[in-house]
Design an enzyme around this catalytic site. Structure first.
Site, PDB file in Angstrom:
ATOM      1  N   TYR A  60      -1.809 -23.222   7.841  1.00 57.72           N
ATOM      2  CA  TYR A  60      -3.130 -23.327   7.197  1.00 57.72           C
ATOM      3  C   TYR A  60      -3.928 -24.514   7.723  1.00 57.72           C
ATOM      4  CZ  TYR A  60      -2.271 -19.323   4.382  1.00 57.72           C
ATOM      5  OH  TYR A  60      -2.057 -18.010   4.013  1.00 57.72           O
ATOM      6  N   ARG A  91      -5.418 -23.421  10.890  1.00 53.94           N
ATOM      7  CA  ARG A  91      -6.576 -22.541  10.680  1.00 53.94           C
ATOM      8  C   ARG A  91      -7.794 -23.345  10.232  1.00 53.94           C
ATOM      9  NH1 ARG A  91      -4.678 -17.714   6.975  1.00 53.94           N
ATOM     10  NH2 ARG A  91      -6.927 -17.333   6.946  1.00 53.94           N
ATOM     11  N   HIS A 106     -10.132 -13.386  -2.236  1.00 53.96           N
ATOM     12  CA  HIS A 106      -8.878 -13.925  -1.687  1.00 53.96           C
ATOM     13  C   HIS A 106      -8.855 -15.454  -1.661  1.00 53.96           C
ATOM     14  CE1 HIS A 106      -7.694  -9.923   0.510  1.00 53.96           C
ATOM     15  NE2 HIS A 106      -7.652  -9.844  -0.808  1.00 53.96           N
ATOM     16  N   CYS A 148      -2.798 -27.959  -6.813  1.00 52.54           N
ATOM     17  CA  CYS A 148      -1.522 -28.591  -7.161  1.00 52.54           C
ATOM     18  C   CYS A 148      -0.510 -27.559  -7.655  1.00 52.54           C
ATOM     19  CB  CYS A 148      -1.745 -29.657  -8.235  1.00 52.54           C
ATOM     20  SG  CYS A 148      -0.193 -30.448  -8.708  1.00 52.54           S
ATOM     21  N   ASN A 158     -18.163  -1.091  11.405  1.00 53.68           N
ATOM     22  CA  ASN A 158     -16.904  -1.512  12.034  1.00 53.68           C
ATOM     23  C   ASN A 158     -16.818  -0.853  13.413  1.00 53.68           C
ATOM     24  OD1 ASN A 158     -14.126  -1.975  12.707  1.00 53.68           O
ATOM     25  ND2 ASN A 158     -13.670  -2.176  10.527  1.00 53.68           N
TER      26      ASN A 158
HETATM   27  N1  APR Z   1     -17.770  -6.573  13.405  1.00 49.00           N
HETATM   28  C1  APR Z   1     -17.272  -5.749  12.448  1.00 49.00           C
HETATM   29  N2  APR Z   1     -15.967  -5.468  12.342  1.00 49.00           N
HETATM   30  C2  APR Z   1     -15.143  -6.020  13.235  1.00 49.00           C
HETATM   31  C3  APR Z   1     -15.579  -6.880  14.256  1.00 49.00           C
HETATM   32  C4  APR Z   1     -16.969  -7.148  14.323  1.00 49.00           C
HETATM   33  N3  APR Z   1     -17.487  -7.952  15.244  1.00 49.00           N
HETATM   34  N4  APR Z   1     -14.502  -7.284  14.977  1.00 49.00           N
HETATM   35  C5  APR Z   1     -13.437  -6.696  14.433  1.00 49.00           C
HETATM   36  N5  APR Z   1     -13.820  -5.925  13.375  1.00 49.00           N
HETATM   37  C6  APR Z   1     -12.987  -5.137  12.461  1.00 49.00           C
HETATM   38  C7  APR Z   1     -11.712  -4.602  13.069  1.00 49.00           C
HETATM   39  O1  APR Z   1     -11.955  -3.365  13.724  1.00 49.00           O
HETATM   40  C8  APR Z   1     -10.833  -4.449  11.833  1.00 49.00           C
HETATM   41  O2  APR Z   1     -11.004  -3.171  11.248  1.00 49.00           O
HETATM   42  O3  APR Z   1     -12.580  -5.990  11.439  1.00 49.00           O
HETATM   43  C9  APR Z   1     -11.371  -5.502  10.873  1.00 49.00           C
HETATM   44  C10 APR Z   1     -10.458  -6.681  10.650  1.00 49.00           C
HETATM   45  O4  APR Z   1      -9.286  -6.246  10.012  1.00 49.00           O
HETATM   46  P1  APR Z   1      -8.166  -7.239   9.494  1.00 49.00           P
HETATM   47  O5  APR Z   1      -7.803  -8.182  10.574  1.00 49.00           O
HETATM   48  O6  APR Z   1      -7.094  -6.406   8.915  1.00 49.00           O
HETATM   49  O7  APR Z   1      -8.918  -8.097   8.373  1.00 49.00           O
HETATM   50  P2  APR Z   1      -9.189  -7.729   6.845  1.00 49.00           P
HETATM   51  O8  APR Z   1      -9.410  -6.277   6.656  1.00 49.00           O
HETATM   52  O9  APR Z   1     -10.233  -8.657   6.372  1.00 49.00           O
HETATM   53  O10 APR Z   1      -7.801  -8.127   6.187  1.00 49.00           O
HETATM   54  C11 APR Z   1      -7.668  -8.082   4.811  1.00 49.00           C
HETATM   55  O11 APR Z   1      -5.493  -9.040   4.992  1.00 49.00           O
HETATM   56  O12 APR Z   1      -3.931 -10.585   5.822  1.00 49.00           O
HETATM   57  C12 APR Z   1      -4.830 -10.289   4.808  1.00 49.00           C
HETATM   58  O13 APR Z   1      -5.673 -11.827   3.280  1.00 49.00           O
HETATM   59  C13 APR Z   1      -5.896 -11.343   4.583  1.00 49.00           C
HETATM   60  O14 APR Z   1      -8.132 -11.058   3.696  1.00 49.00           O
HETATM   61  C14 APR Z   1      -7.194 -10.577   4.648  1.00 49.00           C
HETATM   62  C15 APR Z   1      -6.743  -9.160   4.345  1.00 49.00           C
END
Ligand code: APR
Length: 270
Positions: free
Chosen positions: A73, A76, A125, A133, A219
């Site tokens: 973290y 990040r 999230h 804490c 997306n």
């Molecule tokens: N614009 C729009 N979408 C995009 C872009 C972009 N420039 N670049 C990538 N993506 C899309 C990808 O195609 C994918 O479908 O964003 C999505 C990201 O997916 P994840 O990495 O799975 O992220 P997310 O859906 O937010 O994950 C949900 O998973 O690990 C946990 O807590 C974490 O909040 C997170 C949750």
């Protein structure tokens, strides 16, 4: 970068749908921050590539190796310091000002929507910049300066943890209740930059559809939601959202953009 010309009729159609909608709810995920340089979670180059979420993002992982979890973290946080909101974040902040019945729900913990000027943000999230804490629950916003030291509570001195929701944990109840309500009562739901794989957040689009809302997905890749959505925009949010919001026109533009408090008060809770 502007949206591809061949997509303009589709983006105009989405603008038309937004224009006609009174209550708009938007759900965002990691993809919305991708064009800011924030890694997504899944797919090539994602945070979960070559890492096991169960060793970094669960209460069990933190209990067994808090240092390892904090290293992830703090890394990040350091990475985020170099990232700024992109045109997609700014477009959603503008959309909020144009449409009074707008609610933004985000799975992102990076704070970029607020930085872009979005005012009502339901961060389901949590917030990566919060230290909470493990003993007394006191929350403190990280100064973002010390990436070597594992945070401890300023009140009782016990170990702190990141203020995010881990796998296996409940979402903050009041924030989630507001999110569900916004999904159930909207007439249009915009789902941008999420894989629609992680529940319960992914269920919000179903809640919206069950309530009769039109669902629009933004997306570049197909997701489990794509075939269910009324409209799917196969383009990056940083390119498509600004064009959509530009095409809405200025009617209904009510308030100047400024960063402000979030409806969840910035206090992610379990
Ligand atoms: N614009 C729009 N979408 C995009 C872009 C972009 N420039 N670049 C990538 N993506 C899309 C990808 O195609 C994918 O479908 O964003 C999505 C990201 O997916 P994840 O990495 O799975 O992220 P997310 O859906 O937010 O994950 C949900 O998973 O690990 C946990 O807590 C974490 O909040 C997170 C949750």
């Amino acid at each position: 970068m502007a949206a591809n010309d061949s997509l303009l009729p589709l983006l105009e159609h989405v603008a038309e749908l937004l224009r006609g909608a009174e209550h708009i709810t938007c759900l965002t995920g990691a993809g919305v921050s991708a064009e800011s340089g924030v890694p997504t979670f899944r797919g090539v180059g994602g945070l979960w590539e070559g890492r096991r979420p169960e060793t970094l993002a669960t209460p069990e992982a933190f209990a067994s190796d808090p240092e390892e979890v904090w290293r992830f973290y703090l890394w990040r946080r350091r990475l985020l310091l170099a990232c700024k909101p992109n045109p997609g974040h700014y477009a959603l902040a503008r959309l909020e000002r144009k449409k009074p019945g707008f609610t933004l729900i985000t799975q992102n913990v990076d704070g970029l929507h607020v930085q872009a000027g979005s005012r009502r943000v339901l961060a389901v999230h949590g917030d990566i910049w919060i230290d909470r804490c493990t003993r007394c629950g006191q929350e403190a916003r990280s100064t973002g300066e010390d990436f070597e030291r594992i945070p401890h509570c300023g009140l009782c001195g016990a170990l702190a943890r990141p203020g995010v929701v881990w796998f296996g944990e409940l979402l903050p109840t009041d924030v989630w209740t507001q999110a569900e309500r916004a999904a159930a009562s909207c007439d249009l739901m915009l789902v941008a930059g999420t894989s629609s794989l992680v529940y319960p957040a992914a269920s919000l689009a179903d809640v919206a559809r069950a309530g009769g809302a039109t669902v629009v997905e933004v997306n570049p890749e197909a997701t489990p939601l794509t075939s269910e959505a009324d409209v799917a925009v196969p383009a990056p949010s940083g390119q498509s959202l600004p064009t959509i919001v530009d095409r809405l026109g200025d009617s209904g533009n009510r308030a100047p953009c400024r960063p402000a408090d979030r409806v969840d008060g910035g206090q992610p809770r379990q």
